[in-house]
Scaffold this motif. Structure first.
Motif, PDB file in Angstrom:
ATOM      1  N   ASN A  41       0.818  -1.226   0.000  1.00 19.30           N
ATOM      2  CA  ASN A  41       0.000   0.000   0.000  1.00 19.30           C
ATOM      3  C   ASN A  41       0.844   1.264   0.000  1.00 19.30           C
ATOM      4  O   ASN A  41       0.555   2.214  -0.723  1.00 19.30           O
ATOM      5  CB  ASN A  41      -0.875   0.057   1.257  1.00 19.30           C
ATOM      6  CG  ASN A  41      -2.037  -0.910   1.202  1.00 19.30           C
ATOM      7  OD1 ASN A  41      -2.245  -1.575   0.192  1.00 19.30           O
ATOM      8  ND2 ASN A  41      -2.791  -0.991   2.279  1.00 19.30           N
ATOM      9  N   VAL A  51      -4.170   4.520  -2.794  1.00 23.14           N
ATOM     10  CA  VAL A  51      -4.036   3.106  -2.468  1.00 23.14           C
ATOM     11  C   VAL A  51      -5.008   2.329  -3.338  1.00 23.14           C
ATOM     12  O   VAL A  51      -6.179   2.694  -3.436  1.00 23.14           O
ATOM     13  CB  VAL A  51      -4.334   2.860  -0.969  1.00 23.14           C
ATOM     14  CG1 VAL A  51      -4.501   1.367  -0.680  1.00 23.14           C
ATOM     15  CG2 VAL A  51      -3.230   3.443  -0.100  1.00 23.14           C
TER      16      VAL A  51
ATOM     17  N   ASP B 203      -1.766  -5.411   3.845  1.00 23.87           N
ATOM     18  CA  ASP B 203      -2.416  -4.241   3.275  1.00 23.87           C
ATOM     19  C   ASP B 203      -3.863  -4.048   3.667  1.00 23.87           C
ATOM     20  O   ASP B 203      -4.594  -3.332   2.996  1.00 23.87           O
ATOM     21  CB  ASP B 203      -2.293  -4.259   1.754  1.00 23.87           C
ATOM     22  CG  ASP B 203      -0.839  -4.347   1.340  1.00 23.87           C
ATOM     23  OD1 ASP B 203      -0.029  -3.638   1.921  1.00 23.87           O
ATOM     24  OD2 ASP B 203      -0.518  -5.144   0.456  1.00 23.87           O
TER      25      ASP B 203
END
Lengths: 403, 403
Positions: A41, A51, B203
């Motif tokens: 990310n 992102v 993430d």
């Protein structure tokens, strides 16, 4: 965000993206890596300004990157096509080949952050081509901020300064450190703080920052932050612990400065009543170390020199035993900041980093003194090509009165 | 924490730790792994009741684990000795050998979460012995909670229920979703919420939870949560976006239930004014899916059966297009919860998980309906050996009035 930008991948603009890709490709060339697949990310945000779930393929031979976006994703839901939709990474090699790209040398992957299992899977996609470590390239590229990044950090510094100036209004007599922190969190959030605290390294955890007072400041923590604290629970042993804030007792405030994906780092001291003469002396020592180190912040200066200067000043003042902690000591006096709270350069004795124009560095010469608690300030600076660094964090550096 | 426990590593007590180690060793035996080195915060917390920096060595042949604690660490600062202090993992093999343990078979490591670089380093410590993946063993062991874990989760559920019942008091006319969320964050924190939101998977990011109203509920997000939302910034594209909360418009609240290292997961609907007939119908559908799935929650039932039942009920009600999202759909209707928000079992169509007594499962059959926004509830249940599951999240399941 403009509606028309909603499904565009690159929110940075062509020039700014080219600037960041240029830095990354320079690092890749130095490391002998000709192409890479970026997935984390933080790095996806760095290269596109947003992102998303997927991959960015970067090649030394290509000006533009290719995007591979995983479905379901907000970028593909309206049918505005990113480069390629994929359901799984195994589809990537064929999509690259369809564009005439053959993966026949080691592909760069974020080996310092991707899990072992994921790296094995990605490596298998490319027919067991070995992978190269792109993590240090990305860290080094990100250490030198562009003007657009510095503009974001300047904005963080302004908001964080505003919040720190308002902090006395949310103090009430008899509060605990945790209660005080909760009100500061609310102040920050109302000013636009996103809350998310991105930190590099496995197992670094902290919620919104650290408010320390009294004996709790001398409770070591397993996390590698500058200061410790027992925390509220053994599941998160860091920071405020429920200690009551007493009159004439220093309170150190170091909270989240993420207002836009980037973050500044600032620490200030607050007090209800009067600080002791010793407390004022220690705070002035911290501020003078900041000034001395800021004076040294020029391109080409070894980061270790800054650390050594700080330690020397602490030692000369007879405060070495309390420098960066007392029962346990942090091994650094400063660190790069940006998308993550702990970027390059590292201001530590064995750091091999050399300062460069565009580095954004938080300096936090802090002391833990038995009977006084944690004392010190922290500022975030931009290293300039010429002249003095720019200070991004501007709240008053003396004790700020809570009454 | 009692002062005497401050520097003890195992805070669980001998029996409880033995219970958890027993589960893990059972999984290791099934996977053919005879010994392992555990390093991630979440798993260290699971096996000792505290987070520390270091390693836990677990062997099928030994009743007790060995601890290797990295300095500087809060556990070694007072000279109360844990098993072994280390400065780096390279010291571990010799320390094991000194105790008569020779690492001559693949050592289990958390290959799904440790970085590739770290696994290479640890593997090299053991003379290039190959490593085995201990991650699935730990996930499966943690999926079946002990009574002590369930007691913690029960306590989370009580606190979270209290907070959810108080939420109407912090609403003010004309608030945005973000402003409302900030007040709920404060309420939660004042009740003891630790804030930290632990989530498995690379993430995954979310700050303190999600408050959704109006059109924002239908903005897909790259994160793999049940619901989306644009968020405040492209650096964190999920959740509240600054949308004003209108009269008669449903508001979905799904915030952090971590009060002690474990967390419950609860979603409730709030409204200023009156919900439409359709909104009430959809909420009742969500609650009735929860009830139907809870009725199926018995040891031995395939998790996929629960998902299929939920989808069937949504389809029968003509709501399949809006089930678990509208412009994008989440692929699950529930998930295990514990130390992390997304543990096993996964309640999804292709899940191969089989329910077991002691599973703690959050069910969140939610709908996103254009014109209405996000509607649905979420409860956390404990699967019982016999009879109905225990519900841990007890706030009222109908629309809760904000005025």
């Amino acid at each position: 965000m403009e509606a028309k930008d909603k499904f565009k991948i690159n929110l940075l603009g062509a020039e700014e993206q080219a600037r960041r890709l240029g830095k990354l490709k320079g690092q890749m060339a130095a490391a002998g890596i000709s192409h890479a697949l970026v997935r984390g990310n933080v790095n996806i945000y760095y290269l596109t300004g947003r992102v998303f779930r997927g991959f960015i393929y970067v090649s030394a031979a290509m000006e533009q990157p290719y995007y591979f976006v995983r479905e379901p994703n907000h970028l593909v839901s309206d049918g505005v096509a990113p480069d390629s939709h994929i359901r799984k990474p195994e589809e990537i090699p064929a999509l690259l080949e369809a564009r005439g790209i053959k993966v026949d040398s080691a592909i760069g992957l974020e080996l310092d952050t991707l899990s072992y299992s994921e790296v094995l899977r990605l490596t298998a996609c490319f027919g067991q081509q070995p992978s190269a470590n792109i993590s240090p390239c990305l860290r080094r590229a990100r250490a030198v901020k562009t003007d657009a990044e510095i503009a974001k950090l300047r904005c963080d510094g302004e908001k964080q300064t505003l919040v720190y100036e308002r902090i006395p209004h949310c103090f009430r007599d008899g509060m605990s450190d945790v209660e005080f922190q909760i009100e500061i969190e609310r102040l920050s959030r109302l000013e636009g703080c996103l809350g998310q605290f991105r930190v590099a390294g496995p197992d670094m955890e902290l919620f919104m920052g650290n408010v320390l007072t009294g004996r709790n400041a001398d409770t070591p923590s397993p996390y590698d932050f500058a200061m410790g604290g027992e925390g509220l629970d053994p599941s998160l042993p860091v920071g405020a612990s429920g200690e009551i804030i007493h009159e004439n007792a220093p309170v150190m405030v170091d909270v989240n400065g993420n207002y836009n994906g980037y973050m500044t780092d600032m620490t200030r001291m607050y007090i209800e009543g009067e600080p002791s003469v010793k407390a004022v002396e220690v705070l002035e020592l911290s501020a003078s170390i900041c000034r001395a180190l800021a004076d040294m912040m020029h391109p080409g200066v070894p980061a270790a020199d800054l650390y050594n200067k700080a330690l020397q000043m602490a030692t000369d003042a007879g405060m070495a035993d309390f420098f960066m902690g007392h029962r346990s000591h942090a091994g650094f006096v400063g660190h790069g900041v940006g998308i993550e709270i702990n970027e390059l350069p590292v201001i530590a004795p064995r750091s091999r980093d050399i300062l460069a124009a565009g580095n954004v560095i938080a300096l936090e010469p802090k002391f833990v003194v038995p009977g006084l608690g944690a004392i010190g300030i922290e500022n975030t600076y931009v290293v300039a090509a010429d002249g003095a660094p720019e200070v991004l964090t501007k709240a008053p550096e003396n004790f700020i009165r809570l009454d």
